[in-house]
Design an enzyme around this catalytic site. Structure first.
Site, PDB file in Angstrom:
ATOM      1  N   GLU B  94       0.819  -1.215   0.000  1.00  0.00           N
ATOM      2  CA  GLU B  94       0.000   0.000   0.000  1.00  0.00           C
ATOM      3  C   GLU B  94       0.851   1.261   0.000  1.00  0.00           C
ATOM      4  O   GLU B  94       0.498   2.267  -0.610  1.00  0.00           O
ATOM      5  CB  GLU B  94      -0.952  -0.009   1.199  1.00  0.00           C
ATOM      6  CG  GLU B  94      -2.109  -0.991   1.062  1.00  0.00           C
ATOM      7  CD  GLU B  94      -1.699  -2.431   1.296  1.00  0.00           C
ATOM      8  OE1 GLU B  94      -0.571  -2.661   1.781  1.00  0.00           O
ATOM      9  OE2 GLU B  94      -2.497  -3.335   0.986  1.00  0.00           O
ATOM     10  N   HIS B 163     -10.120  -6.166   7.934  1.00  0.00           N
ATOM     11  CA  HIS B 163     -10.924  -6.029   6.723  1.00  0.00           C
ATOM     12  C   HIS B 163     -12.135  -5.131   6.962  1.00  0.00           C
ATOM     13  O   HIS B 163     -12.989  -4.997   6.101  1.00  0.00           O
ATOM     14  CB  HIS B 163     -11.362  -7.393   6.206  1.00  0.00           C
ATOM     15  CG  HIS B 163     -10.236  -8.230   5.694  1.00  0.00           C
ATOM     16  ND1 HIS B 163      -9.308  -8.790   6.529  1.00  0.00           N
ATOM     17  CD2 HIS B 163      -9.876  -8.568   4.430  1.00  0.00           C
ATOM     18  CE1 HIS B 163      -8.427  -9.468   5.799  1.00  0.00           C
ATOM     19  NE2 HIS B 163      -8.745  -9.339   4.533  1.00  0.00           N
TER      20      HIS B 163
END
Lengths: 109, 364
Positions: B94, B163
């Site tokens: 990321e 998540h």
């Protein structure tokens, strides 16, 4: 139910194809994530491919000796519609339930 | 490099809504509004497809965004239509996804990166805070960062740890970043199209539990009532109390409002939409009318965005408020994994309890 196709991944650095040696699963079979699916041979080595996910096998591509190009379909799984991508489940829309009731004397000034 | 489309609106953390942009597109007189029923997934996909078609500098990338079309299918088919130069996969890194966005923005592109799940945004926060948010400020406006970062956000799909998170307060605290979250397919389509044409970095928080929810999308116009794309939106009018929410909590608050109506309580629901800057005027306008406010969010209570909302309301409506602004939120614990989600995310009864406390409050 929805179908998800798994294409043959690049099994080495820049390999373009692999030869199927033996399928370890068959259509109709329920497989688990990481369960060995198929043994294939590349110019580098023979490897067992683990399943990327759980699901029911719908179709497999290629028999022993057949070549499959990287990126072409290898196997198709059937998965429940409520599988939310790779993890989680699609939330069910339910009628709202309540236990708390409101009471108030409201001044309307 | 031409800067004509890259002029920055503001490099500062201005805390009031910028209502200057006239973004409401009205239909030509007499024509029927053409609405289409689609899911939020489809609405976002359509918005991205159009952004790619309209802006040759727009590029989309992220983990599984290209060939797979995204784990939530948001970028489905976009690589096939626009090519692998413009819609592509990245490594699972990321920080690299956001770092690459900085370089692309410097080179005149409009990157639309995706961080696959909100819990994966943490490794990218250095790039977001230290580079993206302040490059325009640092360069005296000569190096804007037109980056639209899509982040599937919040809980509700029973996913494992990392998540499902609720990071809006973290993002909103960083001067130079704008933050927005749509609550339904219509909002998703318009807010994403708007965000992806901004010269500033926008964090676009998609409520992943609402991805599959279908709704009417009127592509020709955003707010029928003549509101502004940059502000909050009244989703239901009411007289007695204002419920303020964003993302997935808007739908829940609308359910609560229906239930409250059975008890004779008339509730207004305000979809905040923009979490930075917050539309302080819309908050004031609603609570001046209802005189009571409850703000609902999934994130933990302490230092959550509800505190900011409560303060803005107190500032503008202190004299008319009948009770302190109530906050119904997640708990001060790490966002739990799927099995405990129902206990954590504010449910209908917790919101009703909050409303009851505000209704019962006696001054002095």
């Amino acid at each position: 139910m929805a179908e998800i196709s798994f294409p043959l991944p690049d099994l080495g650095e820049g390999l373009i194809e692999a030869t199927v040696l033996e399928w370890l699963v068959s259509p109709g079979e329920q497989v688990e994530r990481n369960q060995p699916l198929v043994e294939v041979e590349t110019t580098k080595s023979a490897v067992e491919l683990p399943s990327p996910q759980a699901g029911k096998v719908v179709r497999i591509y290629g028999g022993p000796g057949d070549k499959i190009n990287v990126g072409e379909p290898l196997i198709v799984f059937e998965v429940p519609d409520n599988t939310a991508g790779i993890v989680g489940t699609v939330p069910k829309e339910e009628a709202p339930k309540r236990r708390v009731r409101l009471s108030a004397v409201l001044d309307e000034d | 490099m031409s800067n004509s489309i890259l002029e920055s609106e503001s490099a500062s953390g201005n805390n009031t809504a910028d209502n200057t942009a006239g973004d409401t597109i009205t239909n030509p007189a007499g024509s029927e509004p053409a609405t289409t029923v689609m899911s939020m997934q489809q609405a976002l996909n359509r918005a991205l497809d159009e952004v790619l078609a309209e802006n040759p500098k727009a590029v989309i990338f992220g983990e599984d965004c290209g060939r797979l079309g995204g784990v939530f299918r948001i970028t489905d088919g976009l690589q096939a239509r626009h090519g692998a130069q413009r819609v592509f996969d990245t490594p699972l890194a990321e920080s690299g996804i956001l770092g690459m966005s900085v370089g692309l923005a410097m080179a005149g592109f409009h990157p639309i990166p995706e961080v696959q799940f909100d819990g994966f945004a943490y490794p990218a926060i250095n790039q977001m805070v230290c580079q993206i948010a302040r490059m325009n400020y640092r360069s005296r406006g000569t190096m804007p960062m037109p980056i639209t970062l899509r982040v599937p956000s919040f809980g509700g799909i029973r996913a494992p740890e990392h998540h499902g998170e609720s990071l809006e307060a973290l993002f909103a605290h960083v001067p130079g970043l704008k933050v927005v979250s749509p609550s339904n397919p219509h909002e998703a389509y318009h807010l994403l199209k708007y965000a992806a044409t901004r010269p500033d970095p926008v964090i676009f928080m998609e409520p992943k539990s609402r991805y599959w929810q279908k709704g009417e999308v009127d592509a020709a116009r955003h707010d029928a009532g003549g509101g502004s794309t940059t502000g909050a939106k009244v989703m239901r009018e009411g007289r007695h109390l204002t419920l303020i929410a964003w993302g997935a909590m808007v739908a829940r608050c609308l359910q609560v409002a229906e239930l409250a109506a059975e008890d004779g309580i008339d509730i207004e629901v305000l979809d905040l939409r923009w979490l930075k800057p917050i539309d302080a005027e819309a908050l004031a306008a609603s609570v001046r009318k209802t005189r009571r406010a409850v703000v609902v969010h999934e994130a933990p209570l302490t230092s959550g965005l509800g505190a900011e909302v409560a303060q803005l309301i107190t500032q503008s409506c202190f004299d008319t408020l009948r009770a302190p602004v109530e906050r119904i939120t997640g708990f001060d614990v790490p966002y739990p994994s799927g099995d405990l989600e129902d206990e954590y995310i504010p449910n209908i009864d917790r919101i009703l309890f909050g409303i009851q406390r505000v209704l019962e409050y006696k001054r002095g």
